[in-house]
Design a protein around this motif. Structure first.
Motif, PDB file in Angstrom:
ATOM      1  N   THR A   1       0.901  -1.253  -0.055  1.00  0.00           N
ATOM      2  CA  THR A   1      -0.058  -0.098   0.037  1.00  0.00           C
ATOM      3  C   THR A   1       0.770   0.961   0.124  1.00  0.00           C
ATOM      4  O   THR A   1       1.906   1.302   0.730  1.00  0.00           O
ATOM      5  CB  THR A   1      -0.998   0.172   1.437  1.00  0.00           C
ATOM      6  N   GLY A   2       0.774   2.317  -0.787  1.00  0.00           N
ATOM      7  CA  GLY A   2       1.617   3.426  -0.970  1.00  0.00           C
ATOM      8  C   GLY A   2       2.646   3.320  -2.050  1.00  0.00           C
ATOM      9  O   GLY A   2       3.509   4.142  -2.361  1.00  0.00           O
ATOM     10  N   GLY A   3       2.674   2.136  -2.305  1.00  0.00           N
ATOM     11  CA  GLY A   3       3.922   1.836  -3.398  1.00  0.00           C
ATOM     12  C   GLY A   3       3.542   2.289  -4.746  1.00  0.00           C
ATOM     13  O   GLY A   3       2.548   2.574  -5.193  1.00  0.00           O
ATOM     14  N   CYS A   4       4.551   2.517  -5.607  1.00  0.00           N
ATOM     15  CA  CYS A   4       4.357   2.827  -7.016  1.00  0.00           C
ATOM     16  C   CYS A   4       4.947   1.877  -8.052  1.00  0.00           C
ATOM     17  O   CYS A   4       5.924   1.278  -7.939  1.00  0.00           O
ATOM     18  CB  CYS A   4       5.407   4.159  -7.211  1.00  0.00           C
ATOM     19  N   LEU A   5       3.965   1.878  -9.040  1.00  0.00           N
ATOM     20  CA  LEU A   5       4.165   0.874 -10.177  1.00  0.00           C
ATOM     21  C   LEU A   5       4.622   1.926 -11.196  1.00  0.00           C
ATOM     22  O   LEU A   5       3.602   2.788 -11.460  1.00  0.00           O
ATOM     23  CB  LEU A   5       3.211   0.231 -10.809  1.00  0.00           C
ATOM     24  N   ALA A   6       5.774   1.986 -12.033  1.00  0.00           N
ATOM     25  CA  ALA A   6       6.127   2.868 -13.027  1.00  0.00           C
ATOM     26  C   ALA A   6       6.421   2.074 -14.337  1.00  0.00           C
ATOM     27  O   ALA A   6       6.653   1.061 -14.234  1.00  0.00           O
ATOM     28  CB  ALA A   6       6.999   3.798 -12.601  1.00  0.00           C
ATOM     29  N   SER A   7       6.150   2.704 -15.344  1.00  0.00           N
ATOM     30  CA  SER A   7       6.377   2.133 -16.596  1.00  0.00           C
ATOM     31  C   SER A   7       6.965   3.152 -17.744  1.00  0.00           C
ATOM     32  O   SER A   7       6.458   4.189 -17.742  1.00  0.00           O
ATOM     33  CB  SER A   7       5.112   1.466 -17.278  1.00  0.00           C
ATOM     34  N   HIS A   8       8.025   2.678 -18.359  1.00  0.00           N
ATOM     35  CA  HIS A   8       8.633   3.409 -19.415  1.00  0.00           C
ATOM     36  C   HIS A   8       7.872   3.145 -20.774  1.00  0.00           C
ATOM     37  O   HIS A   8       7.207   1.844 -20.707  1.00  0.00           O
ATOM     38  CB  HIS A   8      10.066   2.828 -19.570  1.00  0.00           C
ATOM     39  N   ASP A   9       7.709   3.939 -21.765  1.00  0.00           N
ATOM     40  CA  ASP A   9       7.218   3.729 -23.078  1.00  0.00           C
ATOM     41  C   ASP A   9       5.911   3.344 -23.145  1.00  0.00           C
ATOM     42  O   ASP A   9       5.367   2.443 -23.850  1.00  0.00           O
ATOM     43  CB  ASP A   9       8.116   2.390 -23.865  1.00  0.00           C
ATOM     44  N   ILE A  10       5.061   3.950 -22.135  1.00  0.00           N
ATOM     45  CA  ILE A  10       3.681   3.875 -22.095  1.00  0.00           C
ATOM     46  C   ILE A  10       2.754   3.854 -23.306  1.00  0.00           C
ATOM     47  O   ILE A  10       1.756   3.627 -23.519  1.00  0.00           O
ATOM     48  CB  ILE A  10       3.015   4.508 -20.908  1.00  0.00           C
ATOM     49  N   VAL A  11       3.437   4.757 -24.389  1.00  0.00           N
ATOM     50  CA  VAL A  11       2.676   5.127 -25.571  1.00  0.00           C
ATOM     51  C   VAL A  11       3.018   3.984 -26.531  1.00  0.00           C
ATOM     52  O   VAL A  11       2.284   4.180 -27.602  1.00  0.00           O
ATOM     53  CB  VAL A  11       3.387   6.467 -26.041  1.00  0.00           C
ATOM     54  N   VAL A  12       3.767   2.933 -26.216  1.00  0.00           N
ATOM     55  CA  VAL A  12       3.853   1.837 -27.218  1.00  0.00           C
ATOM     56  C   VAL A  12       2.622   1.203 -27.575  1.00  0.00           C
ATOM     57  O   VAL A  12       2.306   0.613 -28.404  1.00  0.00           O
ATOM     58  CB  VAL A  12       5.264   1.257 -26.950  1.00  0.00           C
TER      59      VAL A  12
ATOM     60  N   LEU B   1       6.575   8.175 -19.525  1.00  0.00           N
ATOM     61  CA  LEU B   1       6.755   7.486 -18.387  1.00  0.00           C
ATOM     62  C   LEU B   1       5.525   7.501 -17.495  1.00  0.00           C
ATOM     63  O   LEU B   1       4.678   8.642 -17.599  1.00  0.00           O
ATOM     64  CB  LEU B   1       7.836   8.113 -17.482  1.00  0.00           C
ATOM     65  N   GLY B   2       4.627   6.651 -17.194  1.00  0.00           N
ATOM     66  CA  GLY B   2       3.376   6.454 -16.527  1.00  0.00           C
ATOM     67  C   GLY B   2       3.711   5.867 -15.206  1.00  0.00           C
ATOM     68  O   GLY B   2       4.831   5.096 -14.648  1.00  0.00           O
ATOM     69  N   TYR B   3       2.915   6.249 -14.003  1.00  0.00           N
ATOM     70  CA  TYR B   3       3.173   5.795 -12.697  1.00  0.00           C
ATOM     71  C   TYR B   3       1.745   5.530 -12.069  1.00  0.00           C
ATOM     72  O   TYR B   3       0.676   6.249 -12.298  1.00  0.00           O
ATOM     73  CB  TYR B   3       3.856   6.715 -11.885  1.00  0.00           C
ATOM     74  N   ALA B   4       1.441   4.758 -11.269  1.00  0.00           N
ATOM     75  CA  ALA B   4       0.432   4.337 -10.486  1.00  0.00           C
ATOM     76  C   ALA B   4       0.902   4.068  -9.008  1.00  0.00           C
ATOM     77  O   ALA B   4       1.499   3.338  -8.794  1.00  0.00           O
ATOM     78  CB  ALA B   4      -0.262   3.516 -11.147  1.00  0.00           C
ATOM     79  N   VAL B   5       0.175   4.866  -8.019  1.00  0.00           N
ATOM     80  CA  VAL B   5       0.517   4.682  -6.726  1.00  0.00           C
ATOM     81  C   VAL B   5      -0.632   3.648  -5.931  1.00  0.00           C
ATOM     82  O   VAL B   5      -2.109   4.079  -6.262  1.00  0.00           O
ATOM     83  CB  VAL B   5       0.494   5.997  -5.891  1.00  0.00           C
ATOM     84  N   LYS B   6      -0.411   2.642  -5.394  1.00  0.00           N
ATOM     85  CA  LYS B   6      -1.453   1.766  -5.034  1.00  0.00           C
ATOM     86  C   LYS B   6      -1.936   2.358  -3.414  1.00  0.00           C
ATOM     87  O   LYS B   6      -1.489   2.881  -2.786  1.00  0.00           O
ATOM     88  CB  LYS B   6      -0.947   0.647  -4.469  1.00  0.00           C
ATOM     89  N   ARG B   7      -3.377   2.316  -3.620  1.00  0.00           N
ATOM     90  CA  ARG B   7      -4.305   2.651  -2.424  1.00  0.00           C
ATOM     91  C   ARG B   7      -4.140   1.711  -1.124  1.00  0.00           C
ATOM     92  O   ARG B   7      -3.939   0.654  -1.274  1.00  0.00           O
ATOM     93  CB  ARG B   7      -5.699   2.882  -2.980  1.00  0.00           C
TER      94      ARG B   7
END
Length: 132
Positions: free
Chosen positions: A91-102, A126-132
């Motif tokens: 919880t509160g961790g971050c998933l990030a991703s490079h090349d999200i437009v591909v 670059l995209g990111y999502a923070v977990k609730r």
């Protein structure tokens, strides 16, 4: 792949470890060149040949704080990595991703998991999502 952001986070908080999974090959001699010597003891490089190492590594670590995808950029592979990492993200961790437009993988992941995401955004590629 290794990003300066990962190392800065480890250095800033003074604890933690960085795990990188990459392919075994001639470039392996250069992996980790950007990591300062003072932090190399906290870095572990896992070289993959035939079978994916990510499931076993994540299972062995317990909850993780940060995951960065920067490997094969296909919808199927990106979705697989996101889903697998999300299960292990605290919880509160971050998933990030490079090349999200591909592909539309990141956008679809955020829609599917909207009820579990506290915040998400795209900054260029670059995209990111923070977990609730």
């Amino acid at each position: 792949a290794l990003w300066k952001l990962d190392i800065r986070l480890i250095a800033a908080i003074g604890r933690g470890s960085l795990f990188s999974i990459d392919l075994f090959g001639p470039d392996a001699l250069h992996y980790g060149e950007l990591i300062p010597e003072a932090l190399k003891a906290r870095w572990r490089l896992c070289l993959q040949q035939d079978r994916p190492l990510l499931p076993g590594l994540l299972a062995s670590l317990g909850p993780i704080d940060f995951f960065l995808h920067d490997s094969r950029h296909t919808h199927r592979h990106m979705t697989w990595e996101y889903e697998l990492a999300w299960q292990h993200l605290r919880t509160g961790g971050c998933l990030a991703s490079h090349d999200i437009v591909v592909t539309t993988s990141f956008e679809a992941f955020c829609r599917t998991h909207a009820h579990e995401i506290r915040a998400h955004a795209a900054i260029g590629n670059l995209g990111y999502a923070v977990k609730r």
